[in-house]
Design an enzyme around this catalytic site. Structure first.
Site, PDB file in Angstrom:
ATOM      1  N   HIS A 193     -48.215 -20.384 -15.877  1.00 29.07           N
ATOM      2  CA  HIS A 193     -48.584 -21.299 -16.962  1.00 29.07           C
ATOM      3  C   HIS A 193     -50.093 -21.450 -17.025  1.00 29.07           C
ATOM      4  CE1 HIS A 193     -44.529 -23.090 -17.932  1.00 29.07           C
ATOM      5  NE2 HIS A 193     -44.274 -22.332 -16.880  1.00 29.07           N
TER       6      HIS A 193
ATOM      7  N   CYS B 236     -51.782 -23.318 -18.904  1.00 23.79           N
ATOM      8  CA  CYS B 236     -52.215 -24.716 -19.044  1.00 23.79           C
ATOM      9  C   CYS B 236     -52.451 -25.331 -17.676  1.00 23.79           C
ATOM     10  CB  CYS B 236     -51.205 -25.531 -19.839  1.00 23.79           C
ATOM     11  SG  CYS B 236     -49.596 -25.684 -19.072  1.00 23.79           S
TER      12      CYS B 236
ATOM     13  N   GLN C 227     -40.360 -24.097 -20.260  1.00 27.73           N
ATOM     14  CA  GLN C 227     -39.690 -22.950 -19.635  1.00 27.73           C
ATOM     15  C   GLN C 227     -38.200 -23.203 -19.409  1.00 27.73           C
ATOM     16  OE1 GLN C 227     -41.816 -21.311 -16.282  1.00 27.73           O
ATOM     17  NE2 GLN C 227     -39.977 -20.285 -15.502  1.00 27.73           N
TER      18      GLN C 227
ATOM     19  N   CYS D 217     -46.620 -23.063 -24.277  1.00 23.29           N
ATOM     20  CA  CYS D 217     -46.162 -24.362 -23.789  1.00 23.29           C
ATOM     21  C   CYS D 217     -46.365 -25.397 -24.891  1.00 23.29           C
ATOM     22  CB  CYS D 217     -46.901 -24.720 -22.504  1.00 23.29           C
ATOM     23  SG  CYS D 217     -47.926 -26.168 -22.554  1.00 23.29           S
ATOM     24  N   GLU D 218     -45.327 -26.183 -25.130  1.00 29.11           N
ATOM     25  CA  GLU D 218     -45.393 -27.130 -26.246  1.00 29.11           C
ATOM     26  C   GLU D 218     -46.298 -28.321 -25.945  1.00 29.11           C
ATOM     27  OE1 GLU D 218     -41.380 -28.348 -26.970  1.00 29.11           O
ATOM     28  OE2 GLU D 218     -41.409 -29.881 -25.419  1.00 29.11           O
ATOM     29  N   HIS D 219     -46.665 -28.485 -24.692  1.00 32.70           N
ATOM     30  CA  HIS D 219     -47.522 -29.627 -24.343  1.00 32.70           C
ATOM     31  C   HIS D 219     -48.992 -29.347 -24.604  1.00 32.70           C
ATOM     32  CE1 HIS D 219     -44.058 -30.328 -21.376  1.00 32.70           C
ATOM     33  NE2 HIS D 219     -43.889 -31.104 -22.409  1.00 32.70           N
ATOM     34  N   HIS D 220     -49.409 -28.090 -24.461  1.00 30.10           N
ATOM     35  CA  HIS D 220     -50.830 -27.757 -24.593  1.00 30.10           C
ATOM     36  C   HIS D 220     -51.113 -26.613 -25.561  1.00 30.10           C
ATOM     37  CE1 HIS D 220     -50.323 -29.520 -20.482  1.00 30.10           C
ATOM     38  NE2 HIS D 220     -51.415 -30.168 -20.826  1.00 30.10           N
TER      39      HIS D 220
HETATM   40 ZN   LIG Z   1     -48.612 -27.077 -20.733  1.00 34.88          ZN
END
Ligand SMILES: [Zn+2]
Length: 201
Positions: free
Chosen positions: A140, A142, A112, A71-74
């Site tokens: 996920h 995260c 995703q 995941c690009e956020h975490h």
């Molecule tokens: Zn994430």
């Protein structure tokens, strides 16, 4: 990158010099290089010699393709199953190449929904089928590891194009054949389900 990882370990309160961590920066770099190797992949090279002209117009399905992404956020993993279907017009893709296409886009920093669309768009661009459908079901980390919104840590996304978007029977046939683990109400009419990690968290 190894210097950054040593700094990260120190910032976390660790001693990067202790025995168990001494080679960690090297291992982490190697792991991240592999997990993001999709950036350097050439999709035409992946599909090399695997596009065939056929006289066949029934649905082709490759289901339960395992995938692992970040995941690009975490920068934490999300992973699960990918199901791909298309209806050929003049060309097909060698079946073994479909999981390779999934890997090319999964081995990047992703969300995703974009991952799902990129797989569908690539198949559309390369063989111009009458329709293409991609459904991805993923957990996920995260969300599940951090304990936030646990009920949404499992997510389903879909991309429906051409016949799969325009023809409800074609779409239903596909969804029946892949038998989703979770019944997601929104997905039944071709929309994406609500899902995945919250970027700002
Ligand atoms: Zn994430």
């Amino acid at each position: 990158m190894q210097e950054l990882i040593r700094k990260l370990l120190a910032d976390l309160g660790e001693d990067p010099a202790r025995e168990g961590l001494r080679d960690t920066p090297k291992r982490v770099e190697k792991a991240y290089r592999f997990l993001t190797s999709g950036y350097n992949a050439d999709i035409d090279q992946v599909l090399n010699n695997a596009l065939f002209t056929v006289d066949y117009s029934e649905m082709v399905i490759v289901k339960d393709i395992d995938f692992y992404s970040l995941c690009e956020h975490h920068l934490l993993p999300f992973f699960g199953k990918c199901h791909v279907a298309y209806i050929p017009s003049t060309k097909v893709i060698g079946l073994s190449k479909i999981p390779r296409v999934v890997d090319v886009f999964a081995r990047r920093l992703q969300v995703q929904e974009r991952l799902t669309n990129q797989i569908a768009d690539t198949i559309r661009e390369k063989i111009v089928p009458l329709g293409v459908a991609v459904v991805m079901e993923a957990t996920h980390l995260c969300m599940s590891m951090r304990g936030v919104e646990k009920q949404n840590s499992f997510a389903v996304t879909s991309a429906m194009q051409g016949a799969f978007r325009n023809n409800a029977r074609t779409r239903m046939e596909f969804l029946e054949l892949i038998k989703l683990r979770s019944a997601v109400p929104g997905l039944r009419d071709g929309a994406s389900a609500r899902y995945e990690c919250v970027g700002e968290d």
